[in-house]
Scaffold this active site. Sequence first.
Site, PDB file in Angstrom:
ATOM      1  N   GLY A  41       6.797   4.762   8.350  1.00 49.85           N
ATOM      2  CA  GLY A  41       5.966   5.960   8.487  1.00 49.85           C
ATOM      3  C   GLY A  41       6.158   6.565   9.860  1.00 49.85           C
ATOM      4  N   SER A  42       5.140   7.251  10.321  1.00 51.92           N
ATOM      5  CA  SER A  42       5.275   7.999  11.571  1.00 51.92           C
ATOM      6  C   SER A  42       5.176   7.070  12.783  1.00 51.92           C
ATOM      7  CB  SER A  42       4.189   9.064  11.640  1.00 51.92           C
ATOM      8  OG  SER A  42       2.923   8.441  11.593  1.00 51.92           O
ATOM      9  N   THR A  43       5.705   7.530  13.875  1.00 51.17           N
ATOM     10  CA  THR A  43       5.689   6.748  15.109  1.00 51.17           C
ATOM     11  C   THR A  43       4.243   6.530  15.575  1.00 51.17           C
ATOM     12  OG1 THR A  43       7.900   7.463  15.674  1.00 51.17           O
ATOM     13  CG2 THR A  43       6.510   6.758  17.508  1.00 51.17           C
ATOM     14  N   GLU A  65       9.697   0.965  10.638  1.00 49.38           N
ATOM     15  CA  GLU A  65      10.720   1.998  10.462  1.00 49.38           C
ATOM     16  C   GLU A  65      10.010   3.320  10.673  1.00 49.38           C
ATOM     17  OE1 GLU A  65      13.732   1.195  10.086  1.00 49.38           O
ATOM     18  OE2 GLU A  65      13.789  -0.727   9.064  1.00 49.38           O
ATOM     19  N   LYS A  71       0.855  -1.195   0.000  1.00 52.95           N
ATOM     20  CA  LYS A  71       0.000   0.000   0.000  1.00 52.95           C
ATOM     21  C   LYS A  71       0.885   1.236   0.000  1.00 52.95           C
ATOM     22  CE  LYS A  71      -1.794   2.700   3.001  1.00 52.95           C
ATOM     23  NZ  LYS A  71      -1.580   3.931   2.218  1.00 52.95           N
ATOM     24  N   GLU A  83      10.115  15.741  15.721  1.00 48.34           N
ATOM     25  CA  GLU A  83      10.494  15.609  14.312  1.00 48.34           C
ATOM     26  C   GLU A  83       9.732  16.646  13.477  1.00 48.34           C
ATOM     27  OE1 GLU A  83       9.065  12.123  12.179  1.00 48.34           O
ATOM     28  OE2 GLU A  83      11.041  11.878  11.289  1.00 48.34           O
ATOM     29  N   GLY A 113       2.715   3.870  13.481  1.00 47.73           N
ATOM     30  CA  GLY A 113       3.390   2.606  13.826  1.00 47.73           C
ATOM     31  C   GLY A 113       2.782   1.989  15.084  1.00 47.73           C
ATOM     32  N   CYS A 129      13.692  10.370   6.980  1.00 49.14           N
ATOM     33  CA  CYS A 129      13.618   9.935   8.380  1.00 49.14           C
ATOM     34  C   CYS A 129      14.955  10.064   9.093  1.00 49.14           C
ATOM     35  CB  CYS A 129      13.115   8.507   8.430  1.00 49.14           C
ATOM     36  SG  CYS A 129      14.039   7.436   7.317  1.00 49.14           S
TER      37      CYS A 129
HETATM   38  P1  NAD Z   1       2.243   8.224   8.110  1.00 47.63           P
HETATM   39  O1  NAD Z   1       2.568   7.353   9.249  1.00 47.63           O
HETATM   40  O2  NAD Z   1       1.157   9.209   8.263  1.00 47.63           O
HETATM   41  O3  NAD Z   1       1.857   7.353   6.812  1.00 47.63           O
HETATM   42  C1  NAD Z   1       2.651   6.274   6.390  1.00 47.63           C
HETATM   43  C2  NAD Z   1       1.764   5.229   5.739  1.00 47.63           C
HETATM   44  O4  NAD Z   1       0.846   4.722   6.698  1.00 47.63           O
HETATM   45  C3  NAD Z   1       0.920   5.760   4.590  1.00 47.63           C
HETATM   46  O5  NAD Z   1       0.854   4.781   3.590  1.00 47.63           O
HETATM   47  C4  NAD Z   1      -0.440   5.959   5.234  1.00 47.63           C
HETATM   48  O6  NAD Z   1      -1.513   5.898   4.324  1.00 47.63           O
HETATM   49  C5  NAD Z   1      -0.484   4.793   6.206  1.00 47.63           C
HETATM   50  N1  NAD Z   1      -1.393   4.972   7.339  1.00 47.63           N
HETATM   51  C6  NAD Z   1      -1.851   6.132   7.877  1.00 47.63           C
HETATM   52  N2  NAD Z   1      -2.644   5.858   8.941  1.00 47.63           N
HETATM   53  C7  NAD Z   1      -2.700   4.508   9.054  1.00 47.63           C
HETATM   54  C8  NAD Z   1      -3.342   3.616   9.962  1.00 47.63           C
HETATM   55  N3  NAD Z   1      -4.096   4.048  10.971  1.00 47.63           N
HETATM   56  N4  NAD Z   1      -3.148   2.289   9.816  1.00 47.63           N
HETATM   57  C9  NAD Z   1      -2.365   1.811   8.825  1.00 47.63           C
HETATM   58  N5  NAD Z   1      -1.744   2.600   7.921  1.00 47.63           N
HETATM   59  C10 NAD Z   1      -1.898   3.943   8.045  1.00 47.63           C
HETATM   60  O7  NAD Z   1       3.622   8.888   7.750  1.00 47.63           O
HETATM   61  P2  NAD Z   1       3.888   9.978   6.641  1.00 47.63           P
HETATM   62  O8  NAD Z   1       3.450  11.316   7.125  1.00 47.63           O
HETATM   63  O9  NAD Z   1       3.329   9.497   5.367  1.00 47.63           O
HETATM   64  O10 NAD Z   1       5.493   9.918   6.566  1.00 47.63           O
HETATM   65  C11 NAD Z   1       6.283  10.635   7.434  1.00 47.63           C
HETATM   66  C12 NAD Z   1       6.804   9.778   8.563  1.00 47.63           C
HETATM   67  O11 NAD Z   1       7.452   8.609   8.071  1.00 47.63           O
HETATM   68  C13 NAD Z   1       7.857  10.490   9.360  1.00 47.63           C
HETATM   69  O12 NAD Z   1       7.625  10.331  10.738  1.00 47.63           O
HETATM   70  C14 NAD Z   1       9.154   9.804   8.976  1.00 47.63           C
HETATM   71  O13 NAD Z   1      10.172   9.874   9.899  1.00 47.63           O
HETATM   72  C15 NAD Z   1       8.695   8.426   8.728  1.00 47.63           C
HETATM   73  N6  NAD Z   1       9.632   7.714   7.859  1.00 47.63           N
HETATM   74  C16 NAD Z   1      10.451   6.787   8.422  1.00 47.63           C
HETATM   75  C17 NAD Z   1      11.385   6.109   7.649  1.00 47.63           C
HETATM   76  C18 NAD Z   1      12.280   5.068   8.253  1.00 47.63           C
HETATM   77  O14 NAD Z   1      12.831   4.272   7.502  1.00 47.63           O
HETATM   78  N7  NAD Z   1      12.445   5.023   9.555  1.00 47.63           N
HETATM   79  C19 NAD Z   1      11.479   6.383   6.292  1.00 47.63           C
HETATM   80  C20 NAD Z   1      10.628   7.337   5.737  1.00 47.63           C
HETATM   81  C21 NAD Z   1       9.700   7.990   6.547  1.00 47.63           C
END
Ligand code: NAD
Length: 495
Positions: free
Chosen positions: A243-245, A266, A191, A397, A248, A300
């Site tokens: 994605g975001s903490t 991650e 996704k 962040e 996660g 990130c």
């Molecule tokens: P996000 O967590 O909002 O979204 C990431 C993904 O999760 C998207 O595909 C989104 O549609 C999905 N998502 C959103 N809500 C969800 C839920 N309740 N259940 C399941 N999936 C859901 O993050 P973002 O704003 O898209 O990206 C930014 C964040 O990602 C930052 O915190 C960044 O540090 C982190 N990031 C981490 C790494 C790493 O490798 N550690 C790499 C890139 C980005």
Amino acid sequence: MTALELHPQTKAFLARTLGHFIAGQVAPSQGDKTSPVHDPGRGIELLRVPLGTQADVDRAVAAARAAFDTGPWRGMKPNMRTRVIWKFADLIEEHTQVLAELESINNGMPIGAAKIGHIGTSVDLLRYAAGWPTKLTGRTIPVSAPGEWHAYTLRDPVGVVAQIVPWNGPLMMAAWKLAPALASGCTIVLKPAEQTPLSAIYLAELAIEAGIPEGVFNVVLGGAEVGAALSAHPDVDKIAFTGSTAVGRAIAGAAAQANFTRVTRELGGKSPVIVFPDADLSAAIPAIAAGIFSGAGQICTAGSRLYVHEKAFDRVLEGVAEAAGKLSVGYGLDPATQMGPLISAAHLQRVAGMTENAVREGASVVTGAEAIEGGGYFYKPTILASLTPDSTIVREEVFGPVLSALRFNDDDLDAIAAEANGSAYGLAASIFTRDFSLAHRMAARVRAGTIGINRHFVGDSALPFGGFRQSGWGREKGEDMFNAYLETKAIAAPL
Ligand code: NAD
């Protein structure tokens, strides 16, 4: 073709009716909702794609399940899987121009960074993974019970893997998850982020062309709802999330309820950059600037907390501010662009709001701290000083081009490390010094998954990547990436 004109294949792709990719073909959505795909460099809507539903998720998971249980992928001889994954990498490489244009117009990233930093490294990782199917072996185990035994382990693919990725590196984040899943014989439902679905669809079609069997690699489009449906799906065996903490945490909760589904994560970061006074500043300054301004800080591992010994503080700040001022900020497809826009108007507002709040809390602006007027979502490379370890901007962040600079005057490594480790995160760090003994003693004290010495970004296909604490759980890339994709089975027989 001029620099800003799109490749004919990119134009043709954008003109198509795009959808999910399930069981080897583009699949219409079961629902009628769509979501917009923007070009953040121009602030315009490019096209709309279907917004997935629970029924779409069910269909994709069922396709992945069927391909896992009955399909030819995990049963394929390992050396054949090697060839197919290698072919997939070759095809991605051949399509670099089109994929880089899709990444650039959809995410805003400079086209050069898309080609080398995102697509080139993804191709490299897939080739690295392609070498592994013949090497994912078990062991023979000496058994202590009376008699003679033959005991050994097998390593089985974990099964159907849901891969949920963010918008900041759409293709690369997908490749980091596809590589171990494909090499270990798993099947996949990917996704992409709702903002950046384009390259995922393109990749799924290349996978079929490479010979990856139907149903092995499926894509469902959508946002939080589709991600949540995948996380709670009882027929998913493992979730790989970047994605975001906060998300996660939600995914871990949903997965535990669903099926105790395994989750690797991650997550976010607030990575420290530690500069000792003996550092080669002519090399350190551009590395520090690249560490925070690459990807407009939407990375990130961005080196967003700068700790400089007071003897070098003014020179370093002056140098990084000068580098920030020289950065060419602009449209991603323009080959002269070094820093692109932020992903959306909402994210631009968030970054600007966090910077304004820092100034209200007492931060001084060394450079930047304002949006750039025009069509897209641009924000100036920014450096803030007069901060304390407790300042909000030092702790949270930003995910934008905002560097928080702090000074230290201590020579006690434990005290410096305590400050660098004073974050809920632990993804990356870097240490700048000419004294290698000092660098390695410091590296041993810093709690982060990736540590660069005299360089901020230190990615390589063979180097494991992941975070401590709230930056995540599990490792991607390198041999360690297989830990979460394989189950170990112990088999023992008295002889
Ligand atoms: P996000 O967590 O909002 O979204 C990431 C993904 O999760 C998207 O595909 C989104 O549609 C999905 N998502 C959103 N809500 C969800 C839920 N309740 N259940 C399941 N999936 C859901 O993050 P973002 O704003 O898209 O990206 C930014 C964040 O990602 C930052 O915190 C960044 O540090 C982190 N990031 C981490 C790494 C790493 O490798 N550690 C790499 C890139 C980005």
